[in-house]
Motif scaffolding. Structure first.
Motif, PDB file in Angstrom:
ATOM      1  N   GLY A  13       5.372  11.037  46.361  1.00 13.84           N
ATOM      2  CA  GLY A  13       6.491  11.433  47.204  1.00 13.84           C
ATOM      3  C   GLY A  13       7.306  10.239  47.670  1.00 13.84           C
ATOM      4  N   ALA A  14       6.609   9.161  48.012  1.00 19.25           N
ATOM      5  CA  ALA A  14       7.302   7.953  48.464  1.00 19.25           C
ATOM      6  C   ALA A  14       8.141   7.350  47.344  1.00 19.25           C
ATOM      7  CB  ALA A  14       6.291   6.937  48.974  1.00 19.25           C
ATOM      8  N   TYR A  15       7.583   7.293  46.149  1.00 20.69           N
ATOM      9  CA  TYR A  15       8.344   6.749  45.023  1.00 20.69           C
ATOM     10  C   TYR A  15       9.545   7.628  44.694  1.00 20.69           C
ATOM     11  CZ  TYR A  15       4.670   3.345  44.040  1.00 20.69           C
ATOM     12  OH  TYR A  15       3.786   2.312  44.120  1.00 20.69           O
ATOM     13  N   GLY A  16       9.361   8.942  44.740  1.00 20.15           N
ATOM     14  CA  GLY A  16      10.467   9.862  44.465  1.00 20.15           C
ATOM     15  C   GLY A  16      11.600   9.709  45.466  1.00 20.15           C
ATOM     16  N   ALA A  17      11.259   9.616  46.736  1.00 19.86           N
ATOM     17  CA  ALA A  17      12.275   9.436  47.779  1.00 19.86           C
ATOM     18  C   ALA A  17      12.967   8.087  47.628  1.00 19.86           C
ATOM     19  CB  ALA A  17      11.643   9.568  49.156  1.00 19.86           C
ATOM     20  N   PHE A  18      12.203   7.076  47.254  1.00 17.90           N
ATOM     21  CA  PHE A  18      12.768   5.745  47.036  1.00 17.90           C
ATOM     22  C   PHE A  18      13.791   5.765  45.911  1.00 17.90           C
ATOM     23  CE2 PHE A  18      12.497   1.497  45.027  1.00 17.90           C
ATOM     24  CZ  PHE A  18      12.915   0.727  46.104  1.00 17.90           C
ATOM     25  N   ILE A  19      13.454   6.443  44.826  1.00 18.52           N
ATOM     26  CA  ILE A  19      14.375   6.540  43.691  1.00 18.52           C
ATOM     27  C   ILE A  19      15.626   7.324  44.083  1.00 18.52           C
ATOM     28  CG2 ILE A  19      14.650   7.548  41.387  1.00 18.52           C
ATOM     29  CD1 ILE A  19      11.664   6.718  40.926  1.00 18.52           C
ATOM     30  N   GLY A  21      16.999   7.312  46.896  1.00 20.27           N
ATOM     31  CA  GLY A  21      17.797   6.419  47.723  1.00 20.27           C
ATOM     32  C   GLY A  21      18.776   5.583  46.935  1.00 20.27           C
ATOM     33  N   PHE A  22      18.494   5.350  45.672  1.00 19.02           N
ATOM     34  CA  PHE A  22      19.417   4.561  44.852  1.00 19.02           C
ATOM     35  C   PHE A  22      20.755   5.274  44.638  1.00 19.02           C
ATOM     36  CE2 PHE A  22      15.574   2.269  43.432  1.00 19.02           C
ATOM     37  CZ  PHE A  22      15.997   0.993  43.755  1.00 19.02           C
ATOM     38  N   PHE A  23      20.779   6.580  44.825  1.00 19.84           N
ATOM     39  CA  PHE A  23      22.024   7.321  44.648  1.00 19.84           C
ATOM     40  C   PHE A  23      23.006   7.090  45.790  1.00 19.84           C
ATOM     41  CE2 PHE A  23      19.254   9.720  41.778  1.00 19.84           C
ATOM     42  CZ  PHE A  23      20.038   9.683  40.644  1.00 19.84           C
ATOM     43  N   THR A  24      22.580   6.403  46.832  1.00 22.25           N
ATOM     44  CA  THR A  24      23.505   6.087  47.918  1.00 22.25           C
ATOM     45  C   THR A  24      24.620   5.158  47.441  1.00 22.25           C
ATOM     46  OG1 THR A  24      22.097   4.279  48.691  1.00 22.25           O
ATOM     47  CG2 THR A  24      21.845   6.418  49.771  1.00 22.25           C
ATOM     48  N   VAL A  43      29.345  12.077  53.365  1.00 19.59           N
ATOM     49  CA  VAL A  43      28.735  13.228  52.697  1.00 19.59           C
ATOM     50  C   VAL A  43      27.691  12.753  51.687  1.00 19.59           C
ATOM     51  CG1 VAL A  43      29.189  15.201  51.192  1.00 19.59           C
ATOM     52  CG2 VAL A  43      30.753  14.676  53.064  1.00 19.59           C
ATOM     53  N   VAL A  44      28.023  11.724  50.934  1.00 18.93           N
ATOM     54  CA  VAL A  44      27.069  11.177  49.960  1.00 18.93           C
ATOM     55  C   VAL A  44      25.792  10.738  50.667  1.00 18.93           C
ATOM     56  CG1 VAL A  44      26.646   9.343  48.280  1.00 18.93           C
ATOM     57  CG2 VAL A  44      28.858  10.480  48.334  1.00 18.93           C
ATOM     58  N   GLY A  45      25.936  10.020  51.768  1.00 19.72           N
ATOM     59  CA  GLY A  45      24.768   9.552  52.508  1.00 19.72           C
ATOM     60  C   GLY A  45      23.910  10.684  53.028  1.00 19.72           C
ATOM     61  N   LEU A  46      24.536  11.717  53.605  1.00 14.27           N
ATOM     62  CA  LEU A  46      23.779  12.848  54.137  1.00 14.27           C
ATOM     63  C   LEU A  46      23.094  13.659  53.037  1.00 14.27           C
ATOM     64  CD1 LEU A  46      26.214  14.066  56.920  1.00 14.27           C
ATOM     65  CD2 LEU A  46      23.992  12.977  57.228  1.00 14.27           C
ATOM     66  N   VAL A  47      23.796  13.862  51.935  1.00 21.85           N
ATOM     67  CA  VAL A  47      23.202  14.618  50.820  1.00 21.85           C
ATOM     68  C   VAL A  47      22.024  13.853  50.226  1.00 21.85           C
ATOM     69  CG1 VAL A  47      23.634  15.450  48.469  1.00 21.85           C
ATOM     70  CG2 VAL A  47      25.274  15.926  50.296  1.00 21.85           C
ATOM     71  N   VAL A  48      22.163  12.555  50.062  1.00 21.17           N
ATOM     72  CA  VAL A  48      21.068  11.750  49.510  1.00 21.17           C
ATOM     73  C   VAL A  48      19.872  11.745  50.468  1.00 21.17           C
ATOM     74  CG1 VAL A  48      20.369   9.409  48.880  1.00 21.17           C
ATOM     75  CG2 VAL A  48      22.505  10.334  48.023  1.00 21.17           C
ATOM     76  N   ALA A  49      20.116  11.627  51.761  1.00 21.30           N
ATOM     77  CA  ALA A  49      19.021  11.637  52.733  1.00 21.30           C
ATOM     78  C   ALA A  49      18.290  12.969  52.725  1.00 21.30           C
ATOM     79  CB  ALA A  49      19.562  11.334  54.126  1.00 21.30           C
ATOM     80  N   ALA A  50      19.033  14.066  52.679  1.00 26.19           N
ATOM     81  CA  ALA A  50      18.408  15.391  52.632  1.00 26.19           C
ATOM     82  C   ALA A  50      17.626  15.581  51.336  1.00 26.19           C
ATOM     83  CB  ALA A  50      19.470  16.471  52.776  1.00 26.19           C
ATOM     84  N   THR A  51      18.194  15.135  50.222  1.00 24.06           N
ATOM     85  CA  THR A  51      17.508  15.249  48.934  1.00 24.06           C
ATOM     86  C   THR A  51      16.236  14.410  48.919  1.00 24.06           C
ATOM     87  OG1 THR A  51      19.637  15.580  47.853  1.00 24.06           O
ATOM     88  CG2 THR A  51      17.782  14.977  46.440  1.00 24.06           C
ATOM     89  N   ALA A  52      16.285  13.230  49.487  1.00 28.12           N
ATOM     90  CA  ALA A  52      15.091  12.375  49.541  1.00 28.12           C
ATOM     91  C   ALA A  52      13.984  13.039  50.351  1.00 28.12           C
ATOM     92  CB  ALA A  52      15.446  11.014  50.124  1.00 28.12           C
ATOM     93  N   CYS A  53      14.336  13.714  51.435  1.00 22.66           N
ATOM     94  CA  CYS A  53      13.328  14.424  52.242  1.00 22.66           C
ATOM     95  C   CYS A  53      12.699  15.559  51.449  1.00 22.66           C
ATOM     96  CB  CYS A  53      13.957  14.964  53.513  1.00 22.66           C
ATOM     97  SG  CYS A  53      14.395  13.695  54.702  1.00 22.66           S
ATOM     98  N   VAL A  54      13.522  16.312  50.739  1.00 22.72           N
ATOM     99  CA  VAL A  54      13.003  17.424  49.931  1.00 22.72           C
ATOM    100  C   VAL A  54      12.114  16.897  48.817  1.00 22.72           C
ATOM    101  CG1 VAL A  54      13.680  19.265  48.333  1.00 22.72           C
ATOM    102  CG2 VAL A  54      14.903  18.970  50.497  1.00 22.72           C
ATOM    103  N   VAL A  55      12.535  15.831  48.155  1.00 22.07           N
ATOM    104  CA  VAL A  55      11.742  15.235  47.075  1.00 22.07           C
ATOM    105  C   VAL A  55      10.417  14.701  47.619  1.00 22.07           C
ATOM    106  CG1 VAL A  55      11.669  13.295  45.443  1.00 22.07           C
ATOM    107  CG2 VAL A  55      13.677  14.753  45.559  1.00 22.07           C
TER     108      VAL A  55
END
Length: 71
Positions: A13-19, A21-24, A43-55
């Motif tokens: 999960g940590a590696y997935g969220a880290f990856i 984060g590169f989409f920021t 919007v990009v920042g919020l979407v990436v943060a939400a996606t990282a949490c889900v991942v």
């Protein structure tokens, strides 16, 4: 940060969220010009943060760490 607050967080999960984060970098204007898009950076920042949490949640649930052996 999820691994600090959630005890069931795993390395996967940590590696997935880290990856995720590169989409920021898509929030940077020069990068957006290369890809020909114009998204608000907020919007990009919020979407990436939400996606990282889900991942983080999904991968930690699917691939939990092995239990630690106590000596």
């Amino acid at each position: 940060m999820g691994g600090v607050y959630w005890k069931r967080a795993s390395k996967a999960g940590a590696y997935g969220a880290f990856i995720c984060g590169f989409f920021t970098i898509l929030g940077l204007k020069p990068v957006q010009q290369v890809f020909g898009v114009s998204w608000p950076s907020e919007v990009v920042g919020l979407v990436v943060a939400a996606t990282a949490c889900v991942v983080m949640f999904a991968l930690s649930s699917l691939f939990p760490d092995a239990p630690k052996e106590e000596e």
